[in-house]
Motif scaffolding. Structure first.
Motif, PDB file in Angstrom:
ATOM      1  N   GLY A 127     -18.717  86.038  34.495  1.00  0.00           N
ATOM      2  CA  GLY A 127     -17.711  85.946  35.541  1.00  0.00           C
ATOM      3  C   GLY A 127     -17.880  84.684  36.365  1.00  0.00           C
ATOM      4  O   GLY A 127     -18.877  83.964  36.252  1.00  0.00           O
ATOM      5  N   GLY A 128     -16.892  84.390  37.202  1.00  0.00           N
ATOM      6  CA  GLY A 128     -16.950  83.200  38.044  1.00  0.00           C
ATOM      7  C   GLY A 128     -15.654  83.019  38.798  1.00  0.00           C
ATOM      8  O   GLY A 128     -14.739  83.837  38.710  1.00  0.00           O
ATOM      9  N   THR A 129     -15.582  81.940  39.552  1.00  0.00           N
ATOM     10  CA  THR A 129     -14.427  81.685  40.414  1.00  0.00           C
ATOM     11  C   THR A 129     -13.813  80.317  40.098  1.00  0.00           C
ATOM     12  O   THR A 129     -14.530  79.317  40.012  1.00  0.00           O
ATOM     13  N   ILE A 130     -12.495  80.316  39.926  1.00  0.00           N
ATOM     14  CA  ILE A 130     -11.734  79.085  39.717  1.00  0.00           C
ATOM     15  C   ILE A 130     -10.950  78.801  40.995  1.00  0.00           C
ATOM     16  O   ILE A 130     -10.274  79.685  41.518  1.00  0.00           O
ATOM     17  N   ILE A 131     -11.041  77.567  41.498  1.00  0.00           N
ATOM     18  CA  ILE A 131     -10.315  77.188  42.709  1.00  0.00           C
ATOM     19  C   ILE A 131      -9.419  75.997  42.391  1.00  0.00           C
ATOM     20  O   ILE A 131      -9.902  74.956  41.917  1.00  0.00           O
ATOM     21  N   LEU A 132      -8.137  76.146  42.632  1.00  0.00           N
ATOM     22  CA  LEU A 132      -7.175  75.063  42.423  1.00  0.00           C
ATOM     23  C   LEU A 132      -6.866  74.403  43.763  1.00  0.00           C
ATOM     24  O   LEU A 132      -6.639  75.091  44.766  1.00  0.00           O
ATOM     25  N   GLY A 133      -6.870  73.068  43.745  1.00  0.00           N
ATOM     26  CA  GLY A 133      -6.628  72.323  44.980  1.00  0.00           C
ATOM     27  C   GLY A 133      -7.851  71.565  45.454  1.00  0.00           C
ATOM     28  O   GLY A 133      -7.849  70.953  46.519  1.00  0.00           O
ATOM     29  N   ILE A 134      -8.909  71.583  44.648  1.00  0.00           N
ATOM     30  CA  ILE A 134     -10.142  70.856  44.956  1.00  0.00           C
ATOM     31  C   ILE A 134     -10.516  69.999  43.754  1.00  0.00           C
ATOM     32  O   ILE A 134     -10.464  70.457  42.613  1.00  0.00           O
ATOM     33  N   GLU A 135     -10.880  68.759  44.013  1.00  0.00           N
ATOM     34  CA  GLU A 135     -11.287  67.837  42.947  1.00  0.00           C
ATOM     35  C   GLU A 135     -12.785  67.593  43.046  1.00  0.00           C
ATOM     36  O   GLU A 135     -13.342  67.500  44.139  1.00  0.00           O
ATOM     37  N   GLU A 136     -13.447  67.505  41.905  1.00  0.00           N
ATOM     38  CA  GLU A 136     -14.884  67.239  41.882  1.00  0.00           C
ATOM     39  C   GLU A 136     -15.130  65.785  41.543  1.00  0.00           C
ATOM     40  O   GLU A 136     -14.640  65.273  40.531  1.00  0.00           O
ATOM     41  N   ASP A 137     -15.861  65.092  42.389  1.00  0.00           N
ATOM     42  CA  ASP A 137     -16.223  63.700  42.129  1.00  0.00           C
ATOM     43  C   ASP A 137     -17.206  63.660  40.960  1.00  0.00           C
ATOM     44  O   ASP A 137     -18.267  64.295  41.004  1.00  0.00           O
ATOM     45  N   LYS A 138     -16.841  62.963  39.895  1.00  0.00           N
ATOM     46  CA  LYS A 138     -17.653  62.959  38.672  1.00  0.00           C
ATOM     47  C   LYS A 138     -19.023  62.335  38.877  1.00  0.00           C
ATOM     48  O   LYS A 138     -19.980  62.691  38.199  1.00  0.00           O
ATOM     49  N   ALA A 139     -19.119  61.389  39.808  1.00  0.00           N
ATOM     50  CA  ALA A 139     -20.392  60.705  40.030  1.00  0.00           C
ATOM     51  C   ALA A 139     -21.323  61.503  40.943  1.00  0.00           C
ATOM     52  O   ALA A 139     -22.487  61.730  40.629  1.00  0.00           O
ATOM     53  N   THR A 140     -20.791  61.973  42.077  1.00  0.00           N
ATOM     54  CA  THR A 140     -21.633  62.641  43.067  1.00  0.00           C
ATOM     55  C   THR A 140     -21.605  64.159  42.960  1.00  0.00           C
ATOM     56  O   THR A 140     -22.421  64.841  43.586  1.00  0.00           O
ATOM     57  N   LYS A 141     -20.642  64.692  42.204  1.00  0.00           N
ATOM     58  CA  LYS A 141     -20.436  66.131  42.075  1.00  0.00           C
ATOM     59  C   LYS A 141     -19.948  66.775  43.378  1.00  0.00           C
ATOM     60  O   LYS A 141     -19.922  67.991  43.498  1.00  0.00           O
ATOM     61  N   ALA A 142     -19.565  65.950  44.335  1.00  0.00           N
ATOM     62  CA  ALA A 142     -19.064  66.483  45.604  1.00  0.00           C
ATOM     63  C   ALA A 142     -17.638  66.990  45.433  1.00  0.00           C
ATOM     64  O   ALA A 142     -16.874  66.490  44.606  1.00  0.00           O
ATOM     65  N   PHE A 143     -17.271  67.996  46.231  1.00  0.00           N
ATOM     66  CA  PHE A 143     -15.922  68.553  46.194  1.00  0.00           C
ATOM     67  C   PHE A 143     -15.027  67.819  47.198  1.00  0.00           C
ATOM     68  O   PHE A 143     -15.405  67.643  48.363  1.00  0.00           O
ATOM     69  N   ILE A 144     -13.847  67.445  46.731  1.00  0.00           N
ATOM     70  CA  ILE A 144     -12.879  66.726  47.559  1.00  0.00           C
ATOM     71  C   ILE A 144     -11.631  67.592  47.703  1.00  0.00           C
ATOM     72  O   ILE A 144     -11.023  67.990  46.706  1.00  0.00           O
ATOM     73  N   LEU A 145     -11.239  67.881  48.929  1.00  0.00           N
ATOM     74  CA  LEU A 145     -10.085  68.734  49.178  1.00  0.00           C
ATOM     75  C   LEU A 145      -8.780  67.998  48.897  1.00  0.00           C
ATOM     76  O   LEU A 145      -8.557  66.892  49.388  1.00  0.00           O
ATOM     77  N   LYS A 146      -7.897  68.614  48.112  1.00  0.00           N
ATOM     78  CA  LYS A 146      -6.589  68.044  47.785  1.00  0.00           C
ATOM     79  C   LYS A 146      -5.449  68.958  48.236  1.00  0.00           C
ATOM     80  O   LYS A 146      -4.401  68.485  48.662  1.00  0.00           O
ATOM     81  N   GLY A 147      -5.637  70.244  48.107  1.00  0.00           N
ATOM     82  CA  GLY A 147      -4.616  71.203  48.496  1.00  0.00           C
ATOM     83  C   GLY A 147      -3.549  71.405  47.432  1.00  0.00           C
ATOM     84  O   GLY A 147      -3.436  70.635  46.472  1.00  0.00           O
ATOM     85  N   ILE A 148      -2.776  72.486  47.593  1.00  0.00           N
ATOM     86  CA  ILE A 148      -1.678  72.829  46.683  1.00  0.00           C
ATOM     87  C   ILE A 148      -0.369  72.766  47.464  1.00  0.00           C
ATOM     88  O   ILE A 148      -0.269  73.276  48.578  1.00  0.00           O
ATOM     89  N   GLN A 149       0.650  72.136  46.859  1.00  0.00           N
ATOM     90  CA  GLN A 149       1.923  71.957  47.550  1.00  0.00           C
ATOM     91  C   GLN A 149       2.766  73.228  47.600  1.00  0.00           C
ATOM     92  O   GLN A 149       3.368  73.544  48.613  1.00  0.00           O
ATOM     93  N   ASN A 150       2.845  73.948  46.496  1.00  0.00           N
ATOM     94  CA  ASN A 150       3.681  75.153  46.437  1.00  0.00           C
ATOM     95  C   ASN A 150       2.859  76.322  45.886  1.00  0.00           C
ATOM     96  O   ASN A 150       2.987  76.690  44.710  1.00  0.00           O
TER      97      ASN A 150
END
Length: 335
Positions: free
Chosen positions: A41-64
């Motif tokens: 099991g696990g959790t999928i979150i849409l609207g967040i991007e992962e920086d490939k170099a640092t692995k940090a999460f970047i907030l983008k959000g969902i429009q609709n």
């Protein structure tokens, strides 16, 4: 409901997968859905991007978010794209954080009878598993192993699609939950609603026909009412008889069909266990968890009251179970 702020602080992302989803639902989330369902099991979150170099999460959000939720459910219920939908409504939802919307998909571990969960119509090409932070195709042997496990279904796991959770005895369920919470006060299941709790303990399952939660046969026998149980198992009957003298048929009796109580196995256990152990010596001892420890005689009585598989005449003294009647669906206990 997941907290986005807590997710951003997480350093390990083994059971969390994020997608920016700026151009709609990415096809790769279905590979992740399959991999989470087929592993732990696990959790999928849409609207967040992962920086490939640092692995940090970047907030983008969902429009609709509402349209995206609708699209997700359409895909989950499209057998041309996903072979099985194991999610309930509360597993997929939108959350707001810092003025932005995000879609959360909480994927539980699939029941072994539902595996493999795969994408498309070819299980050997569309079945994935989770390995650290990535989704990988399952090998043919892994898929065959899932299929072997799937076929081994016990009778108590039989889904009763003609019944609903409301057909179970709600008081019995509540008593069981109080007992569970007292024994395991910090268990994560303690905060679940009744339907989700019954799913976890195997007393209920989600139907792939109508998408609703129905009792299993084991759940019905454990939490049902006598009339409902006998509709499924006509020979079901629980009977406790206490003989203290030779000049009467019995001195005390409890049976599942007298109409004064539920008649299920859970309530039967608590009605007869004190009677069975009333004159068994119980020296006071504590177990490793500092709970009073039962003697071997009391433990044997308890085992028989619930399982009724073998006889312990020496330990039980005058407690005896008529086990041959179990083949016909009945249990008679004598004392």
């Amino acid at each position: 409901m997941i907290d986005i702020a807590s997710v951003l602080k997480e350093k390990e992302h083994v059971n969390i997968e994020v997608k920016s989803a700026g151009r709609g639902i990415p096809n790769s989330i279905w590979d992740t859905y399959s991999s989470f369902a087929n592993t732990f099991g696990g959790t999928i979150i849409l609207g967040i991007e992962e920086d490939k170099a640092t692995k940090a999460f970047i907030l983008k959000g969902i429009q609709n978010p509402q349209q995206m939720l609708s699209d997700i459910w359409n895909t989950l219920n499209n057998r041309q794209k996903i072979n099985i939908n194991i999610l309930l409504e509360h597993h997929v939802y939108s959350v707001e954080h810092e003025g932005m919307h995000f879609i959360v998909i909480e994927v539980p571990r699939a029941d072994r009878r539902d595996k493999p969960v795969y994408v498309g119509q070819d299980m050997f090409k569309g079945t994935f598993r989770r390995n650290h932070e990535g989704d990988y195709h399952c090998s043919v042997e892994e898929i065959k192993s899932m299929l072997r496990d799937q076929a081994d279904t016990s009778q108590d796991a039989l889904l009763l699609e003609n019944l609903l959770i409301t057909d179970l005895n709600q008081e019995s369920i509540q008593r069981y939950r109080i007992l569970f919470n007292n024994l395991k006060p910090n268990h994560i299941w303690a905060k679940l609603g009744n339907e989700e709790f019954l799913l976890k303990i195997g007393a209920a399952k989600k139907s792939q026909t109508d998408g609703k939660i129905h009792p299993t046969l084991g759940g019905l026998v454990f939490f049902g009412d006598f009339m409902t149980i006998t509709d499924e198992l006509p020979n079901y009957f629980l009977d406790y008889r206490e003989h203290l003298t030779n000049d009467s048929r019995w001195s005390d009796r409890v049976n599942s069909g007298d109409g004064t109580w539920s008649g299920n196995i859970f309530d039967f256990y608590y009605k007869v266990i004190d009677r069975l152990t009333a004159d068994v010596k119980k020296p006071f001892r504590l177990d490793s968890n500092l709970f009073p420890r039962a003697t071997s005689q009391v433990a044997a009585c308890r085992h028989l009251a619930t399982a009724a598989r073998v006889k312990y005449p020496a330990a039980l003294q005058r407690c005896k179970f008529d086990t041959p009647l179990l083949a016909a669906g009945s249990l008679i206990a004598y004392r």
